[in-house]
Motif scaffolding. Structure first.
Motif, mmCIF file in Angstrom:
data_model
loop_
_atom_site.group_PDB
_atom_site.id
_atom_site.type_symbol
_atom_site.label_atom_id
_atom_site.label_comp_id
_atom_site.label_asym_id
_atom_site.label_seq_id
_atom_site.Cartn_x
_atom_site.Cartn_y
_atom_site.Cartn_z
ATOM 1 N N SER A 174 0.829 -1.204 0.000
ATOM 2 C CA SER A 174 0.000 0.000 0.000
ATOM 3 C C SER A 174 0.863 1.254 0.000
ATOM 4 C CB SER A 174 -0.953 -0.002 1.202
ATOM 5 O OG SER A 174 -0.248 0.196 2.426
ATOM 6 N N GLU A 175 2.004 1.209 0.695
ATOM 7 C CA GLU A 175 2.894 2.362 0.724
ATOM 8 C C GLU A 175 3.572 2.570 -0.628
ATOM 9 O OE1 GLU A 175 3.985 4.974 3.167
ATOM 10 O OE2 GLU A 175 1.882 4.389 3.219
ATOM 11 N N VAL A 176 4.002 1.474 -1.257
ATOM 12 C CA VAL A 176 4.626 1.605 -2.582
ATOM 13 C C VAL A 176 3.629 2.206 -3.575
ATOM 14 C CG1 VAL A 176 5.568 0.319 -4.530
ATOM 15 C CG2 VAL A 176 6.319 -0.214 -2.202
ATOM 16 N N PRO A 185 0.388 3.783 -13.283
ATOM 17 C CA PRO A 185 -0.290 2.663 -12.607
ATOM 18 C C PRO A 185 0.725 1.677 -12.042
ATOM 19 C CG PRO A 185 -1.182 3.025 -14.812
ATOM 20 C CD PRO A 185 0.057 3.844 -14.723
ATOM 21 N N VAL A 186 0.384 1.046 -10.922
ATOM 22 C CA VAL A 186 1.243 0.050 -10.279
ATOM 23 C C VAL A 186 0.548 -1.300 -10.333
ATOM 24 C CG1 VAL A 186 2.376 -0.671 -8.149
ATOM 25 C CG2 VAL A 186 2.334 1.758 -8.780
ATOM 26 N N TYR A 222 10.947 -3.454 -8.574
ATOM 27 C CA TYR A 222 10.047 -2.775 -9.506
ATOM 28 C C TYR A 222 10.720 -2.663 -10.875
ATOM 29 C CZ TYR A 222 13.051 1.272 -8.720
ATOM 30 O OH TYR A 222 14.147 2.099 -8.630
ATOM 31 N N ARG A 223 9.901 -2.588 -11.925
ATOM 32 C CA ARG A 223 10.393 -2.278 -13.270
ATOM 33 C C ARG A 223 9.217 -1.818 -14.111
ATOM 34 N NH1 ARG A 223 11.898 -8.470 -15.139
ATOM 35 N NH2 ARG A 223 9.765 -9.300 -15.208
ATOM 36 N N MET A 224 9.504 -0.996 -15.105
ATOM 37 C CA MET A 224 8.453 -0.478 -15.964
ATOM 38 C C MET A 224 8.067 -1.515 -17.016
ATOM 39 S SD MET A 224 7.732 2.354 -14.618
ATOM 40 C CE MET A 224 6.506 2.840 -15.849
ATOM 41 N N HIS A 231 5.594 -2.549 -12.692
ATOM 42 C CA HIS A 231 5.353 -3.877 -12.138
ATOM 43 C C HIS A 231 6.195 -4.078 -10.883
ATOM 44 C CE1 HIS A 231 2.990 -5.945 -15.351
ATOM 45 N NE2 HIS A 231 3.459 -4.924 -16.057
ATOM 46 N N LEU A 232 5.566 -4.597 -9.845
ATOM 47 C CA LEU A 232 6.260 -5.073 -8.663
ATOM 48 C C LEU A 232 6.374 -6.581 -8.806
ATOM 49 C CD1 LEU A 232 4.332 -3.020 -5.935
ATOM 50 C CD2 LEU A 232 6.187 -2.271 -7.446
#
Length: 431
Positions: A174-176, A185-186, A222-224, A231-232
């Motif tokens: 939730s923090e990320v 968007p995550v 993480y990466r785009m 994306h996590l």
């Protein structure tokens, strides 16, 4: 790994027409150039996010026949004040792979001006060298060199103006999301766990470093992605591709270096109450890294006021030694056919010749370099392979079973001269 369709995957395995890039230029929700940019040459680099905060970098040279793409003003179409590049990799004879959205960071035109004599009826240059009805006309040929990075540069540049702490009931994920959702968007990939975080945690100045620290608590990164989403993803994943001599491999090389190869860990602290110094050490006592053996004496020192007893010093020295052994890694340099779907952080299997056979060694891609002109060149990968996985592949054994006691332990004396390390995995499909 980026999304790719089955038709494109099949095409990548065989002969096909030339691949190409389609690049659109945007600012906000509007195209700033009506047609795709004409790409002359390009290169991509991609590094796992724990090694560099902003992981993906792009260099393009684009044609500029009418001289409008080289920026003068800060509101020009390809000025660095907010222009973004949408890059699509088109697999010849098949489909396409969305590479992603990239923030433009540099615009450098390279212009060459020529003067030509042209006909213009009625024009006379007084006292000039040209005959009547002739004049000089300048013709400018231009290309523009563009540099761009992935969109994680946006939260990286937007640092905290004041320290922040998590809200009541916050978790790592939730923090990320709270820290990154203003920018893109995550998406949480399968396998990423979640845990609570303390309200005593303080984020100070660096937003993206806070994200890295949070994800480190759940062994994630993480990466785009290809559509501008972040994306996590979990650190430990199954291999997504196998590359060997008959499966796209051009060349594989390896390298050893003795930098960082410690064999003794010395921990120091102060005794609680008296303040007297405490000190303890542990060593590697056998095998090629034996302390005092051919490798020499290479101590690592750690000091902390949190170490308040000899017993605590011993335990932490043992832990440092275990962390070192778990972190040993063999680095493979792999050159393979173009694979646009691969990303840093993906795990693959590499087929390496060994003892008259092919040893399939799993590892994690830590960096990728791609380059091309009108035709893409090969893909260069750096793959970090777990020491235990290397042993398992070379000896045709299951390293995990040796660790759990199902098989006799492997000692340092059995370690071959070519070795590496990282997280281990099972190899039930080895020949």
């Amino acid at each position: 790994m980026r999304l790719i369709d089955e038709l494109s995957l099949d095409a990548l395995e065989g002969s096909r027409p030339a691949d190409s890039l389609t690049v659109w230029a945007w600012r906000g929700d509007s195209l700033v150039v009506a047609e795709p940019l004409e790409v002359i040459d390009w290169s991509f680099s991609d590094i796992a996010a724990e090694n560099r905060k902003v992981a993906q970098e792009v260099s393009l040279t684009v044609a500029d026949p009418d001289g409008t793409l080289g920026a003068w003003r800060l509101d020009d179409p390809l000025a660095v004040t907010g222009a973004r590049l949408q890059i699509i990799y088109r697999v010849g004879g098949a489909g396409a792979v969305n590479y992603g959205m990239y923030r433009l960071t540099s615009n450098e035109p390279d212009e060459v001006t020529e003067f030509r004599v042209i006909d213009e009826y009625g024009y006379v240059e007084p006292d000039g060298p040209l005959e009547p009805h002739k004049r000089w006309k300048s013709v400018t040929r231009s290309v523009v060199k563009l540099e761009a990075v992935d969109l994680t540069v946006e939260p990286d540049r937007d640092r905290f103006e004041a320290p922040e702490s998590p809200k009541m009931g916050a978790t790592v994920l939730s923090e990320v999301k709270r820290l990154l959702n203003p920018y893109f968007p995550v998406v949480v990939d399968p396998g990423v766990p979640d845990i609570g975080v303390s309200r005593q945690l303080v984020f100070d100045r660096e937003r993206l470093e806070a994200v890295q620290d949070l994800l480190g608590r759940v062994s994630a990164r993480y990466r785009m992605g290809g559509d501008g989403e972040c994306h996590l993803y979990p650190r430990a994943t199954n291999p997504v591709w196998r590359v060997g001599p008959s499966e796209g491999l051009v060349r594989v090389q390896r390298k050893q270096s003795f930098d960082g190869l410690y064999n003794r860990w010395v921990v120091e602290g102060k005794e609680e109450g008296s303040g007297n110094p405490v000190r303890s050490s542990v060593s590697i006592d056998s095998g090629p890294l034996k302390y005092g053996g051919p490798h020499g004496r290479v101590p690592f020192f750690y000091s902390s006021e949190m170490i308040t007893s000899t017993a605590a010093a011993v335990l932490y020295a043992i832990e440092l030694r275990a962390q070192f052994i778990a972190s040993l890694a063999l680095e493979l340099s792999v050159e393979c056919v173009p694979r646009p779907e691969l990303q840093a952080g993906d795990r693959i299997e590499v087929g390496c010749p060994f003892d008259g056979r092919l040893a399939w060694i799993p590892g994690e891609i830590t960096s990728i370099k791609r380059a091309g002109t009108t035709v893409p060149g090969s893909t260069s990968l750096t793959v970090a392979c777990a020491y235990g996985d290397v042993i398992a592949a070379l000896e045709r054994t299951d390293w995990a079973k040796h660790l759990t006691g199902e098989l006799p332990p492997l000692t340092w004396d059995r370690m071959p001269s070519t070795w590496g390390a990282g997280p281990s995995m099972s190899w039930d499909d080895l020949p």
